[in-house]
Each structure stands twice: as structure tokens, then as C-alpha cells.
Design a protein around this motif. Structure first.
Motif, PDB file in Angstrom:
ATOM      1  N   PRO A  33       0.814  -1.222   0.000  1.00 53.80           N
ATOM      2  CA  PRO A  33       0.000   0.000   0.000  1.00 53.80           C
ATOM      3  C   PRO A  33       0.853   1.281   0.000  1.00 53.80           C
ATOM      4  O   PRO A  33       0.505   2.257  -0.669  1.00 53.80           O
ATOM      5  CB  PRO A  33      -0.832  -0.108   1.276  1.00 53.80           C
ATOM      6  CG  PRO A  33      -0.913  -1.580   1.543  1.00 53.80           C
ATOM      7  CD  PRO A  33       0.425  -2.124   1.111  1.00 53.80           C
ATOM      8  N   GLU A  34       1.966   1.277   0.712  1.00 52.71           N
ATOM      9  CA  GLU A  34       2.854   2.448   0.723  1.00 52.71           C
ATOM     10  C   GLU A  34       3.526   2.627  -0.632  1.00 52.71           C
ATOM     11  O   GLU A  34       3.683   3.755  -1.117  1.00 52.71           O
ATOM     12  CB  GLU A  34       3.911   2.304   1.815  1.00 52.71           C
ATOM     13  CG  GLU A  34       3.350   2.373   3.217  1.00 52.71           C
ATOM     14  CD  GLU A  34       4.392   2.090   4.290  1.00 52.71           C
ATOM     15  OE1 GLU A  34       5.599   1.991   3.970  1.00 52.71           O
ATOM     16  OE2 GLU A  34       3.986   1.963   5.465  1.00 52.71           O
ATOM     17  N   LEU A  35       3.909   1.524  -1.261  1.00 54.38           N
ATOM     18  CA  LEU A  35       4.520   1.579  -2.581  1.00 54.38           C
ATOM     19  C   LEU A  35       3.531   2.131  -3.609  1.00 54.38           C
ATOM     20  O   LEU A  35       3.874   2.989  -4.428  1.00 54.38           O
ATOM     21  CB  LEU A  35       5.004   0.190  -2.984  1.00 54.38           C
ATOM     22  CG  LEU A  35       5.722   0.053  -4.314  1.00 54.38           C
ATOM     23  CD1 LEU A  35       6.920   0.989  -4.399  1.00 54.38           C
ATOM     24  CD2 LEU A  35       6.158  -1.377  -4.519  1.00 54.38           C
ATOM     25  N   ALA A  36       2.284   1.675  -3.544  1.00 53.06           N
ATOM     26  CA  ALA A  36       1.253   2.173  -4.467  1.00 53.06           C
ATOM     27  C   ALA A  36       1.036   3.670  -4.274  1.00 53.06           C
ATOM     28  O   ALA A  36       0.895   4.420  -5.247  1.00 53.06           O
ATOM     29  CB  ALA A  36      -0.047   1.403  -4.276  1.00 53.06           C
ATOM     30  N   ALA A  37       1.037   4.133  -3.020  1.00 48.28           N
ATOM     31  CA  ALA A  37       0.878   5.570  -2.744  1.00 48.28           C
ATOM     32  C   ALA A  37       2.056   6.357  -3.313  1.00 48.28           C
ATOM     33  O   ALA A  37       1.872   7.447  -3.870  1.00 48.28           O
ATOM     34  CB  ALA A  37       0.743   5.811  -1.245  1.00 48.28           C
ATOM     35  N   SER A  38       3.262   5.808  -3.208  1.00 45.30           N
ATOM     36  CA  SER A  38       4.445   6.477  -3.766  1.00 45.30           C
ATOM     37  C   SER A  38       4.366   6.559  -5.286  1.00 45.30           C
ATOM     38  O   SER A  38       4.750   7.569  -5.880  1.00 45.30           O
ATOM     39  CB  SER A  38       5.723   5.733  -3.355  1.00 45.30           C
ATOM     40  OG  SER A  38       5.914   5.801  -1.963  1.00 45.30           O
ATOM     41  N   ILE A  39       3.862   5.497  -5.911  1.00 53.13           N
ATOM     42  CA  ILE A  39       3.702   5.499  -7.371  1.00 53.13           C
ATOM     43  C   ILE A  39       2.681   6.557  -7.770  1.00 53.13           C
ATOM     44  O   ILE A  39       2.919   7.341  -8.697  1.00 53.13           O
ATOM     45  CB  ILE A  39       3.272   4.096  -7.876  1.00 53.13           C
ATOM     46  CG1 ILE A  39       4.420   3.106  -7.681  1.00 53.13           C
ATOM     47  CG2 ILE A  39       2.822   4.160  -9.336  1.00 53.13           C
ATOM     48  CD1 ILE A  39       4.009   1.642  -7.876  1.00 53.13           C
ATOM     49  N   ARG A  40       1.556   6.606  -7.072  1.00 52.88           N
ATOM     50  CA  ARG A  40       0.521   7.609  -7.384  1.00 52.88           C
ATOM     51  C   ARG A  40       1.088   9.022  -7.312  1.00 52.88           C
ATOM     52  O   ARG A  40       0.856   9.851  -8.200  1.00 52.88           O
ATOM     53  CB  ARG A  40      -0.654   7.472  -6.421  1.00 52.88           C
ATOM     54  CG  ARG A  40      -1.550   6.318  -6.689  1.00 52.88           C
ATOM     55  CD  ARG A  40      -2.786   6.324  -5.776  1.00 52.88           C
ATOM     56  NE  ARG A  40      -3.427   5.045  -5.835  1.00 52.88           N
ATOM     57  CZ  ARG A  40      -3.261   4.073  -4.941  1.00 52.88           C
ATOM     58  NH1 ARG A  40      -2.502   4.259  -3.886  1.00 52.88           N
ATOM     59  NH2 ARG A  40      -3.877   2.925  -5.108  1.00 52.88           N
ATOM     60  N   GLN A  41       1.824   9.306  -6.248  1.00 51.43           N
ATOM     61  CA  GLN A  41       2.380  10.649  -6.061  1.00 51.43           C
ATOM     62  C   GLN A  41       3.420  10.966  -7.125  1.00 51.43           C
ATOM     63  O   GLN A  41       3.433  12.059  -7.694  1.00 51.43           O
ATOM     64  CB  GLN A  41       3.005  10.772  -4.663  1.00 51.43           C
ATOM     65  CG  GLN A  41       3.392  12.196  -4.312  1.00 51.43           C
ATOM     66  CD  GLN A  41       2.183  13.119  -4.236  1.00 51.43           C
ATOM     67  OE1 GLN A  41       1.242  12.852  -3.501  1.00 51.43           O
ATOM     68  NE2 GLN A  41       2.202  14.197  -4.987  1.00 51.43           N
ATOM     69  N   ALA A  42       4.308  10.001  -7.420  1.00 51.53           N
ATOM     70  CA  ALA A  42       5.352  10.219  -8.427  1.00 51.53           C
ATOM     71  C   ALA A  42       4.748  10.479  -9.801  1.00 51.53           C
ATOM     72  O   ALA A  42       5.196  11.368 -10.537  1.00 51.53           O
ATOM     73  CB  ALA A  42       6.289   9.014  -8.476  1.00 51.53           C
TER      74      ALA A  42
END
Length: 114
Positions: free
Chosen positions: A80-89
Motif C-alpha cells: 500500500p505504501e509503494l502504491a501511494a508512492s507510485i501515485r504521487q510520483a
């Protein structure tokens, strides 16, 4: 696929946005690959798969972009943290490089690599 995105008086090819998304996603720590897994080894190097494979871009009713990206992730990361980082990037890169607002980014985790 659409031939071009028309937003706020500007037309841009979806492939431009897809390339921005691909690069931004691949630079996130924990992402093993972007798009569908393809052939590996020499065959993989010789095949001409587009950088945007596994990425879809469309325009929402409010003229923001809807982006879907498929990834394989590296083991040991909190998904979930990785997905949030992808969304933001992705949102940051598209806004900075193309001047387009991103309404939402759907991240599909297709696999995990250890």
C-alpha cells in the motif's frame, strides 16, 4: 486508444503522457518493472515492446487525467505504501512535465519479485 488528449486548449499525444508515467513509475524504489512482463534474456532485449505497455491514460469529465499503471514490485516493500508512492510520483511528473492535472492513478500490482 485515443489519438490525442485535448485539455485546456492543448493537444498532447497519449504516448507522451504514457512515457512520462513509465519513467516516473520505474524510478520509485520498490518497482521491479512497469507494464506486462515480457520475454527475458536475449529475446527480451531484441523485442520491441513499447515503454508504455501496461499504462492507460484517459480524460475525466473534469478535464483531469485518469491513469492506470501495471507494475511488478520487489519483495520486502509494503505494497500500500509503494502504491501511494507510485501515485504521487506519477501525478507530480505529469503535472511538472506536461502541465496536466491528474485526477486519479490506479495502480495494479501484477507480481512480486524476490
Amino acid at each position: 486508444m485515443m489519438k490525442e488528449l485535448n485539455i485546456d486548449g492543448m493537444s498532447i499525444s497519449p504516448s507522451v503522457v504514457e512515457t512520462i508515467v513509465s519513467i516516473a513509475t520505474s524510478e520509485v524504489a520498490g518497482v521491479a518493472s512497469v507494464g506486462a512482463a515480457g520475454p527475458s534474456g536475449l529475446l527480451g532485449k531484441l523485442s520491441k515492446q513499447p515503454a508504455s505497455q501496461g499504462i492507460e491514460v484517459s480524460v475525466n469529465e473534469d478535464n483531469t487525467l485518469h491513469i492506470a499503471v501495471r507494475v511488478d514490485v520487489k519483495g520486502g516493500y509494503v505494497i500500500p505504501e509503494l502504491a501511494a508512492s507510485i501515485r504521487q510520483a506519477v501525478a507530480d511528473a505529469v503535472l511538472t512535465q506536461a502541465g496536466l492535472r491528474v485526477g486519479d492513478v490506479d495502480v495494479y500490482i501484477d507480481g512480486i519479485q524476490f
